[in-house]
Design an enzyme around this catalytic site. Structure first.
Site, PDB file in Angstrom:
ATOM      1  N   HIS A  44      51.838 -19.182 -16.001  1.00 15.33           N
ATOM      2  CA  HIS A  44      52.596 -19.923 -17.087  1.00 15.33           C
ATOM      3  C   HIS A  44      53.220 -18.644 -18.121  1.00 15.33           C
ATOM      4  O   HIS A  44      52.988 -17.641 -18.705  1.00 15.33           O
ATOM      5  CB  HIS A  44      51.995 -20.080 -18.457  1.00 15.33           C
ATOM      6  CG  HIS A  44      51.742 -20.405 -19.691  1.00 15.33           C
ATOM      7  ND1 HIS A  44      50.738 -21.518 -20.473  1.00 15.33           N
ATOM      8  CD2 HIS A  44      52.661 -19.950 -20.305  1.00 15.33           C
ATOM      9  CE1 HIS A  44      51.961 -22.033 -21.297  1.00 15.33           C
ATOM     10  NE2 HIS A  44      53.023 -22.095 -21.546  1.00 15.33           N
ATOM     11  N   GLU A  71      53.672 -23.853 -16.004  1.00 11.65           N
ATOM     12  CA  GLU A  71      53.475 -24.195 -17.608  1.00 11.65           C
ATOM     13  C   GLU A  71      54.246 -23.409 -18.770  1.00 11.65           C
ATOM     14  O   GLU A  71      55.040 -22.778 -18.233  1.00 11.65           O
ATOM     15  CB  GLU A  71      51.830 -24.447 -18.061  1.00 11.65           C
ATOM     16  CG  GLU A  71      50.916 -24.912 -17.249  1.00 11.65           C
ATOM     17  CD  GLU A  71      49.664 -24.144 -18.073  1.00 11.65           C
ATOM     18  OE1 GLU A  71      48.468 -24.356 -17.751  1.00 11.65           O
ATOM     19  OE2 GLU A  71      49.493 -23.069 -18.967  1.00 11.65           O
ATOM     20  N   HIS A 191      42.207 -25.442 -20.865  1.00  7.38           N
ATOM     21  CA  HIS A 191      42.457 -24.195 -22.636  1.00  7.38           C
ATOM     22  C   HIS A 191      40.634 -24.319 -22.398  1.00  7.38           C
ATOM     23  O   HIS A 191      40.341 -25.407 -22.433  1.00  7.38           O
ATOM     24  CB  HIS A 191      42.786 -25.182 -23.533  1.00  7.38           C
ATOM     25  CG  HIS A 191      43.706 -24.223 -24.279  1.00  7.38           C
ATOM     26  ND1 HIS A 191      43.075 -22.714 -24.499  1.00  7.38           N
ATOM     27  CD2 HIS A 191      45.134 -22.828 -23.779  1.00  7.38           C
ATOM     28  CE1 HIS A 191      43.701 -21.888 -24.552  1.00  7.38           C
ATOM     29  NE2 HIS A 191      45.524 -21.498 -23.881  1.00  7.38           N
ATOM     30  N   GLY A 214      42.056 -20.610 -16.702  1.00  2.00           N
ATOM     31  CA  GLY A 214      42.510 -19.190 -16.167  1.00  2.00           C
ATOM     32  C   GLY A 214      41.912 -17.457 -16.768  1.00  2.00           C
ATOM     33  O   GLY A 214      40.776 -17.483 -16.513  1.00  2.00           O
TER      34      GLY A 214
END
Ligand code: PXP
Length: 245
Positions: A44, A71, A191, A214
């Protein structure tokens, strides 16, 4: 496993950037994640490059053997990067430049024109698209109407409520996934997923194609090591899959 685990390596880049230099080596870590069982790698890049740098994304592309997911907010710079690198999937996220982390999905209706153009350009380049959304069914239907392949459900609210009331925490996501399926979309999620809340989420929503994880995964690796941690996450997914009829 029906649901793929994509490891988001942003946090590894945060550690590297704290010192300059190249420790830990982000490309090596990504390849090791794949070796240890990750079925995808997610990055990201943010405009200030405070974790993943644009140059990391170019360096990773030829070496990855699993699914590559990029992302970000589709600024012109981000679009240039994605169209150059041609990952398997681009996930469109409405994060402001100075935001700590993504904290909401798109208002797809308000940004319909932008997203329509971006999705068209990505699909012309052969890149699968995923639009980050909350659980509002109107937004999911609007995402389907503008031609995205997938939505990624923002699971922050699930993770917050899960320790208090599991059933209530997942209920809006079950409904959102059903709406996505009915509209012809595949569903990703991400998330704040972790070793405690992951299995219940997938068991409740078996159609989830991919979870990208992550922060918790890299934090767990401090205790268990990366290889063992990826195995543990894989086991949670496999257990959820095997529990579902
Ligand atoms: N999905 C999106 C769109 C994200 O922005 C992030 C964080 O970069 C994640 C998934 C992964 O979230 P976490 O780091 O909490 O696992």
């Amino acid at each position: 496993m029906k649901t793929k685990l994509s490891v988001n390596i942003n946090k590894v880049a945060t550690i590297r950037n704290a010192r300059g230099g190249n420790i830990p080596d982000i490309v090596q870590v990504a390849m090791d994640c794949e070796k240890f069982g990750a079925q995808g790698i997610t990055v990201h890049p943010r405009p200030d490059e405070r974790h993943i740098r644009y140059s990391d994304v170019y360096a990773l592309r030829p070496l990855l053997t699993t699914e590559f997911n990029i992302e970000g907010n589709p600024t012109s710079r981000f679009m240039q990067l994605v169209l150059d690198v041609k990952p398997h999937q681009a996930t469109l996220v409405p994060d402001a430049a100075d935001t700590l982390t993504s904290d909401s999905g798109w208002d797809v209706v308000a940004h319909r024109d932008l997203l329509t153009d971006v999705i068209k350009a990505l699909k012309q380049a052969g890149i699968r698209t995923s639009v980050f959304t909350g659980t509002d069914v109107r937004m999911i239907e609007a995402a389907a109407a503008i031609g995205t392949d997938r939505v990624e459900l923002y699971t922050g609210p699930y993770a917050r409520l899960f320790p208090i009331d599991r059933e209530a925490s997942v209920a809006p996501f079950v409904q959102a996934a059903e709406a996505a399926k009915a509209a012809g979309l595949d569903v990703n999620a991400g998330h704040d997923l972790n070793l405690t809340n992951l299995k219940f989420f997938i068991k409740s929503i078996p159609c989830v194609k991919e979870v990208s994880i992550g922060h918790a995964l890299i934090s767990d690796a401090l205790y268990f090591g990366l290889q063992q941690t990826i195995r543990l996450y894989g086991e949670q997914i496999a257990a959820a899959d095997s529990d579902t009829p």
